[in-house]
Design a protein around this motif. Structure first.
Motif, PDB file in Angstrom:
ATOM      1  N   MET A   1       0.844  -1.166   0.000  1.00 54.95           N
ATOM      2  CA  MET A   1       0.000   0.000   0.000  1.00 54.95           C
ATOM      3  C   MET A   1       0.899   1.241   0.000  1.00 54.95           C
ATOM      4  SD  MET A   1      -3.105   1.037   2.614  1.00 54.95           S
ATOM      5  CE  MET A   1      -3.880  -0.515   2.321  1.00 54.95           C
ATOM      6  N   LYS A   2       0.454   2.294  -0.665  1.00 49.16           N
ATOM      7  CA  LYS A   2       1.199   3.545  -0.712  1.00 49.16           C
ATOM      8  C   LYS A   2       1.118   4.261   0.635  1.00 49.16           C
ATOM      9  CE  LYS A   2       2.403   3.521  -5.066  1.00 49.16           C
ATOM     10  NZ  LYS A   2       3.770   3.179  -5.385  1.00 49.16           N
ATOM     11  N   VAL A   3       2.176   5.008   0.952  1.00 52.71           N
ATOM     12  CA  VAL A   3       2.279   5.759   2.202  1.00 52.71           C
ATOM     13  C   VAL A   3       2.810   7.145   1.886  1.00 52.71           C
ATOM     14  CG1 VAL A   3       3.276   5.786   4.536  1.00 52.71           C
ATOM     15  CG2 VAL A   3       2.948   3.605   3.355  1.00 52.71           C
ATOM     16  N   ILE A   4       2.368   8.140   2.658  1.00 52.01           N
ATOM     17  CA  ILE A   4       2.936   9.475   2.577  1.00 52.01           C
ATOM     18  C   ILE A   4       3.332   9.915   3.990  1.00 52.01           C
ATOM     19  CG2 ILE A   4       0.703  10.681   2.733  1.00 52.01           C
ATOM     20  CD1 ILE A   4       1.933  12.738   0.692  1.00 52.01           C
ATOM     21  N   THR A   5       4.537  10.447   4.116  1.00 54.87           N
ATOM     22  CA  THR A   5       5.035  10.923   5.404  1.00 54.87           C
ATOM     23  C   THR A   5       4.693  12.394   5.556  1.00 54.87           C
ATOM     24  OG1 THR A   5       6.812   9.295   5.426  1.00 54.87           O
ATOM     25  CG2 THR A   5       7.111  11.255   6.811  1.00 54.87           C
ATOM     26  N   ILE A   6       4.139  12.727   6.730  1.00 56.19           N
ATOM     27  CA  ILE A   6       3.668  14.086   7.006  1.00 56.19           C
ATOM     28  C   ILE A   6       4.132  14.496   8.391  1.00 56.19           C
ATOM     29  CG2 ILE A   6       1.589  15.516   7.265  1.00 56.19           C
ATOM     30  CD1 ILE A   6       0.163  13.468   5.402  1.00 56.19           C
ATOM     31  N   LYS A   7       4.599  15.734   8.528  1.00 61.26           N
ATOM     32  CA  LYS A   7       5.020  16.257   9.834  1.00 61.26           C
ATOM     33  C   LYS A   7       3.826  16.367  10.777  1.00 61.26           C
ATOM     34  CE  LYS A   7       8.936  19.199   8.627  1.00 61.26           C
ATOM     35  NZ  LYS A   7       9.464  20.562   8.687  1.00 61.26           N
ATOM     36  N   GLN A   8       4.136  16.328  12.051  1.00 57.61           N
ATOM     37  CA  GLN A   8       3.126  16.626  13.070  1.00 57.61           C
ATOM     38  C   GLN A   8       3.065  18.139  13.258  1.00 57.61           C
ATOM     39  OE1 GLN A   8       0.895  14.838  13.818  1.00 57.61           O
ATOM     40  NE2 GLN A   8       1.423  12.936  14.818  1.00 57.61           N
ATOM     41  N   PRO A   9       1.920  18.703  13.538  1.00 60.19           N
ATOM     42  CA  PRO A   9       0.647  18.100  13.920  1.00 60.19           C
ATOM     43  C   PRO A   9      -0.258  17.706  12.754  1.00 60.19           C
ATOM     44  CG  PRO A   9       0.414  20.456  14.039  1.00 60.19           C
ATOM     45  CD  PRO A   9       1.851  20.184  13.622  1.00 60.19           C
ATOM     46  N   PRO A 114      -0.971   2.242  15.627  1.00 61.01           N
ATOM     47  CA  PRO A 114       0.302   2.784  15.128  1.00 61.01           C
ATOM     48  C   PRO A 114       1.315   1.688  14.780  1.00 61.01           C
ATOM     49  CG  PRO A 114      -0.447   4.032  17.023  1.00 61.01           C
ATOM     50  CD  PRO A 114      -1.360   2.835  16.904  1.00 61.01           C
ATOM     51  N   ILE A 115       1.980   1.908  13.657  1.00 59.58           N
ATOM     52  CA  ILE A 115       3.013   0.994  13.167  1.00 59.58           C
ATOM     53  C   ILE A 115       4.331   1.767  13.137  1.00 59.58           C
ATOM     54  CG2 ILE A 115       3.803  -0.422  11.240  1.00 59.58           C
ATOM     55  CD1 ILE A 115       0.783  -0.454  10.327  1.00 59.58           C
ATOM     56  N   PRO A 116       5.239   1.502  14.087  1.00 58.35           N
ATOM     57  CA  PRO A 116       6.527   2.219  14.097  1.00 58.35           C
ATOM     58  C   PRO A 116       7.343   1.877  12.847  1.00 58.35           C
ATOM     59  CG  PRO A 116       6.157   1.063  16.176  1.00 58.35           C
ATOM     60  CD  PRO A 116       5.113   0.581  15.206  1.00 58.35           C
ATOM     61  N   ILE A 117       7.779   2.915  12.140  1.00 56.03           N
ATOM     62  CA  ILE A 117       8.578   2.733  10.920  1.00 56.03           C
ATOM     63  C   ILE A 117       9.156   4.087  10.520  1.00 56.03           C
ATOM     64  CG2 ILE A 117       6.606   3.068   9.374  1.00 56.03           C
ATOM     65  CD1 ILE A 117       7.849   0.861   7.557  1.00 56.03           C
ATOM     66  N   ASN A 118      10.315   4.076   9.896  1.00 52.55           N
ATOM     67  CA  ASN A 118      10.898   5.309   9.385  1.00 52.55           C
ATOM     68  C   ASN A 118      10.188   5.727   8.103  1.00 52.55           C
ATOM     69  OD1 ASN A 118      12.836   5.565  11.413  1.00 52.55           O
ATOM     70  ND2 ASN A 118      14.298   4.288  10.304  1.00 52.55           N
ATOM     71  N   GLY A 119      10.041   7.013   7.914  1.00 56.97           N
ATOM     72  CA  GLY A 119       9.387   7.534   6.730  1.00 56.97           C
ATOM     73  C   GLY A 119      10.345   7.686   5.559  1.00 56.97           C
ATOM     74  N   LYS A 120       9.793   8.084   4.431  1.00 50.21           N
ATOM     75  CA  LYS A 120      10.559   8.314   3.209  1.00 50.21           C
ATOM     76  C   LYS A 120       9.957   9.495   2.469  1.00 50.21           C
ATOM     77  CE  LYS A 120      11.463   3.381   2.747  1.00 50.21           C
ATOM     78  NZ  LYS A 120      11.300   2.190   1.949  1.00 50.21           N
ATOM     79  N   LEU A 121      10.677   9.963   1.469  1.00 50.45           N
ATOM     80  CA  LEU A 121      10.176  11.052   0.643  1.00 50.45           C
ATOM     81  C   LEU A 121       9.192  10.528  -0.399  1.00 50.45           C
ATOM     82  CD1 LEU A 121      13.471  13.052   0.031  1.00 50.45           C
ATOM     83  CD2 LEU A 121      11.653  13.559   1.669  1.00 50.45           C
ATOM     84  N   SER A 122       8.353  11.423  -0.913  1.00 49.16           N
ATOM     85  CA  SER A 122       7.371  11.127  -1.945  1.00 49.16           C
ATOM     86  C   SER A 122       6.381  10.072  -1.439  1.00 49.16           C
ATOM     87  CB  SER A 122       8.081  10.678  -3.224  1.00 49.16           C
ATOM     88  OG  SER A 122       7.168  10.646  -4.288  1.00 49.16           O
ATOM     89  N   LEU A 123       5.743   9.362  -2.355  1.00 46.69           N
ATOM     90  CA  LEU A 123       4.892   8.232  -1.973  1.00 46.69           C
ATOM     91  C   LEU A 123       5.788   7.003  -1.917  1.00 46.69           C
ATOM     92  CD1 LEU A 123       1.716   8.749  -4.209  1.00 46.69           C
ATOM     93  CD2 LEU A 123       2.030   9.370  -1.815  1.00 46.69           C
ATOM     94  N   TRP A 124       5.613   6.199  -0.890  1.00 44.50           N
ATOM     95  CA  TRP A 124       6.426   4.997  -0.740  1.00 44.50           C
ATOM     96  C   TRP A 124       5.534   3.818  -0.404  1.00 44.50           C
ATOM     97  CZ3 TRP A 124       6.976   3.330   4.504  1.00 44.50           C
ATOM     98  CH2 TRP A 124       6.652   4.273   5.481  1.00 44.50           C
ATOM     99  N   ASP A 125       6.106   2.627  -0.478  1.00 48.62           N
ATOM    100  CA  ASP A 125       5.319   1.404  -0.306  1.00 48.62           C
ATOM    101  C   ASP A 125       5.545   0.753   1.052  1.00 48.62           C
ATOM    102  OD1 ASP A 125       4.061   1.263  -2.915  1.00 48.62           O
ATOM    103  OD2 ASP A 125       6.054   0.835  -3.711  1.00 48.62           O
ATOM    104  N   PHE A 126       4.443   0.208   1.599  1.00 51.08           N
ATOM    105  CA  PHE A 126       4.472  -0.573   2.841  1.00 51.08           C
ATOM    106  C   PHE A 126       3.643  -1.823   2.594  1.00 51.08           C
ATOM    107  CE2 PHE A 126       2.436  -1.727   6.900  1.00 51.08           C
ATOM    108  CZ  PHE A 126       3.551  -1.940   7.679  1.00 51.08           C
ATOM    109  N   ASP A 127       4.216  -3.003   2.860  1.00 53.79           N
ATOM    110  CA  ASP A 127       3.446  -4.210   2.637  1.00 53.79           C
ATOM    111  C   ASP A 127       3.178  -5.029   3.886  1.00 53.79           C
ATOM    112  OD1 ASP A 127       5.970  -3.840   1.477  1.00 53.79           O
ATOM    113  OD2 ASP A 127       6.131  -5.829   0.724  1.00 53.79           O
ATOM    114  N   GLY A 128       3.322  -4.407   5.048  1.00 53.92           N
ATOM    115  CA  GLY A 128       3.023  -5.108   6.284  1.00 53.92           C
ATOM    116  C   GLY A 128       1.534  -5.067   6.617  1.00 53.92           C
TER     117      GLY A 128
END
Length: 136
Positions: A1-9, A114-128
């Motif tokens: 599934m695609k993921v996007i990393t976003i700053k808090q808040p 919540p799933i602890p994981i490091n983020g990445k730039l752009s859209l990235w993939d997560f298959d867990g």
């Protein structure tokens, strides 16, 4: 599934269903389910601005699943629409009329455990595995 990393808040505002657009300088043709990753970066000024919302602001983890339904150019008409929808949440985009970019329309928000994981730039993939939070 695609993921996007976003700053808090901002990641938590999306997970709470308060912020319906995420802004980027690049556009995407991707449409469909996407996970929201709360990055390790924190916008302290914005944290203070939204402290009255009483949200939790975890970092370094995936916190929600949404449906990315559109990618719209942020022009003056869109700024007016954002002001009408939620002036407080979108004030930085409304005020910076010289900023050129795109708004990713996010709908059907579901919080996940919540799933602890490091983020990445752009859209990235997560298959867990992804587990929705219970409403109880």
């Amino acid at each position: 599934m695609k993921v996007i990393t976003i700053k808090q808040p901002f990641a938590s505002l999306i997970a709470a269903g308060i912020k319906e657009y995420e802004f980027r300088t690049w556009k995407t043709k991707y449409r469909g389910e996407i996970l929201i990753h709360a990055g390790k970066g924190i916008n302290r000024k914005a944290m203070k601005k939204f402290e009255s919302f009483g949200l939790e602001y975890p970092t370094g983890c995936i916190i929600a699943k949404v449906n990315l339904t559109d990618c719209v150019l942020i022009d003056q008409n869109m700024r007016i629409k954002l002001q009408e929808e939620n002036e407080l949440v979108y004030s930085s985009i409304i005020k910076h009329t010289d900023w050129n970019g795109y708004g990713f329309k996010l709908e059907q928000v579901k919080r996940i455990k919540p799933i602890p994981i490091n983020g990445k730039l752009s859209l990235w993939d997560f298959d867990g595995p992804v587990e929705l939070e219970s409403d109880s």
